[in-house]
Design a protein around this motif. Structure first.
Motif, PDB file in Angstrom:
ATOM      1  N   THR A  61       0.849  -1.191   0.000  1.00 59.78           N
ATOM      2  CA  THR A  61       0.000   0.000   0.000  1.00 59.78           C
ATOM      3  C   THR A  61       0.884   1.239   0.000  1.00 59.78           C
ATOM      4  N   TYR A  62       0.526   2.201  -0.840  1.00 65.91           N
ATOM      5  CA  TYR A  62       1.258   3.459  -0.958  1.00 65.91           C
ATOM      6  C   TYR A  62       0.247   4.604  -0.899  1.00 65.91           C
ATOM      7  N   THR A  63       0.619   5.680  -0.227  1.00 66.62           N
ATOM      8  CA  THR A  63      -0.234   6.860  -0.144  1.00 66.62           C
ATOM      9  C   THR A  63       0.608   8.075  -0.508  1.00 66.62           C
ATOM     10  N   TRP A  64       0.082   8.889  -1.432  1.00 67.08           N
ATOM     11  CA  TRP A  64       0.782  10.095  -1.853  1.00 67.08           C
ATOM     12  C   TRP A  64      -0.150  11.289  -1.788  1.00 67.08           C
ATOM     13  N   SER A  65       0.389  12.413  -1.357  1.00 66.80           N
ATOM     14  CA  SER A  65      -0.343  13.681  -1.457  1.00 66.80           C
ATOM     15  C   SER A  65      -0.191  14.168  -2.897  1.00 66.80           C
ATOM     16  N   TYR A  66      -0.990  15.160  -3.271  1.00 65.88           N
ATOM     17  CA  TYR A  66      -0.842  15.740  -4.604  1.00 65.88           C
ATOM     18  C   TYR A  66       0.532  16.384  -4.759  1.00 65.88           C
ATOM     19  N   GLU A  67       1.081  16.927  -3.667  1.00 67.26           N
ATOM     20  CA  GLU A  67       2.422  17.497  -3.706  1.00 67.26           C
ATOM     21  C   GLU A  67       3.460  16.416  -4.007  1.00 67.26           C
ATOM     22  N   ASP A  68       3.311  15.242  -3.385  1.00 63.24           N
ATOM     23  CA  ASP A  68       4.204  14.110  -3.654  1.00 63.24           C
ATOM     24  C   ASP A  68       4.144  13.720  -5.128  1.00 63.24           C
ATOM     25  N   LEU A  69       2.941  13.622  -5.661  1.00 60.86           N
ATOM     26  CA  LEU A  69       2.754  13.217  -7.052  1.00 60.86           C
ATOM     27  C   LEU A  69       3.335  14.246  -8.012  1.00 60.86           C
ATOM     28  N   ALA A  70       3.184  15.527  -7.690  1.00 57.45           N
ATOM     29  CA  ALA A  70       3.765  16.580  -8.537  1.00 57.45           C
ATOM     30  C   ALA A  70       5.285  16.451  -8.557  1.00 57.45           C
ATOM     31  N   ALA A  71       5.877  16.168  -7.403  1.00 54.68           N
ATOM     32  CA  ALA A  71       7.329  15.987  -7.331  1.00 54.68           C
ATOM     33  C   ALA A  71       7.766  14.759  -8.135  1.00 54.68           C
ATOM     34  N   MET A  72       6.948  13.708  -8.127  1.00 54.29           N
ATOM     35  CA  MET A  72       7.276  12.502  -8.896  1.00 54.29           C
ATOM     36  C   MET A  72       7.201  12.756 -10.400  1.00 54.29           C
ATOM     37  N   SER A  73       6.463  13.773 -10.812  1.00 53.33           N
ATOM     38  CA  SER A  73       6.295  14.054 -12.227  1.00 53.33           C
ATOM     39  C   SER A  73       7.467  14.850 -12.799  1.00 53.33           C
ATOM     40  N   GLU A  74       8.277  15.423 -11.911  1.00 52.12           N
ATOM     41  CA  GLU A  74       9.418  16.224 -12.364  1.00 52.12           C
ATOM     42  C   GLU A  74      10.529  15.302 -12.833  1.00 52.12           C
ATOM     43  N   PRO A  75      11.256  15.723 -13.889  1.00 48.28           N
ATOM     44  CA  PRO A  75      12.357  14.883 -14.385  1.00 48.28           C
ATOM     45  C   PRO A  75      13.402  14.655 -13.306  1.00 48.28           C
ATOM     46  N   SER A  76      13.972  13.485 -13.330  1.00 49.15           N
ATOM     47  CA  SER A  76      15.013  13.130 -12.365  1.00 49.15           C
ATOM     48  C   SER A  76      16.264  13.969 -12.612  1.00 49.15           C
ATOM     49  N   THR A  77      16.938  14.349 -11.540  1.00 47.77           N
ATOM     50  CA  THR A  77      18.144  15.162 -11.686  1.00 47.77           C
ATOM     51  C   THR A  77      19.411  14.329 -11.586  1.00 47.77           C
ATOM     52  N   ASP A  78      19.295  13.017 -11.296  1.00 42.17           N
ATOM     53  CA  ASP A  78      20.504  12.212 -11.227  1.00 42.17           C
ATOM     54  C   ASP A  78      20.954  11.825 -12.642  1.00 42.17           C
ATOM     55  N   GLU A  79      22.194  11.375 -12.755  1.00 44.29           N
ATOM     56  CA  GLU A  79      22.787  11.096 -14.069  1.00 44.29           C
ATOM     57  C   GLU A  79      22.194   9.871 -14.748  1.00 44.29           C
ATOM     58  N   ASN A  80      21.595   8.964 -13.996  1.00 45.43           N
ATOM     59  CA  ASN A  80      21.058   7.735 -14.561  1.00 45.43           C
ATOM     60  C   ASN A  80      19.639   7.883 -15.069  1.00 45.43           C
ATOM     61  N   GLY A  81      19.067   9.061 -14.987  1.00 46.98           N
ATOM     62  CA  GLY A  81      17.751   9.290 -15.555  1.00 46.98           C
ATOM     63  C   GLY A  81      16.686   9.211 -14.585  1.00 46.98           C
TER      64      GLY A  81
END
Length: 81
Positions: A61-81
């Motif tokens: 089970t996973y629970t996310w706020s809309y803020e969490d989901l917005a952060a997940m939608s942003e491109p990753s900043t690490d070198e591996n993508g």
């Protein structure tokens, strides 16, 4: 309108569900259930893990706020993508 709900409308269901779907694929979830509530999304599914003796299936089970989901939608900043 509170910040979370504004984020929900900015992202829209297409993007929100795409984020959840990508997470399900990454985590190898099966038989999922998605529930939206006032402040975010709850996801429940069967996690399938491979072991030397076969496969283990367990409820996750996973629970996310809309803020969490917005952060997940942003491109990753690490070198591996």
């Amino acid at each position: 309108m509170e910040n979370g709900r504004m984020l929900k409308h900015q992202l829209g269901y297409l993007k929100l569900l795409r984020i959840v779907g990508q997470f399900c694929d990454k985590e190898k979830l099966d038989e999922i259930s998605v529930l939206e509530f006032e402040k975010g999304i709850l996801l429940q599914g069967i996690k399938v893990d491979s072991t030397s003796q076969g496969y283990i299936r367990r409820m996750a089970t996973y629970t996310w706020s809309y803020e969490d989901l917005a952060a997940m939608s942003e491109p990753s900043t690490d070198e591996n993508g």
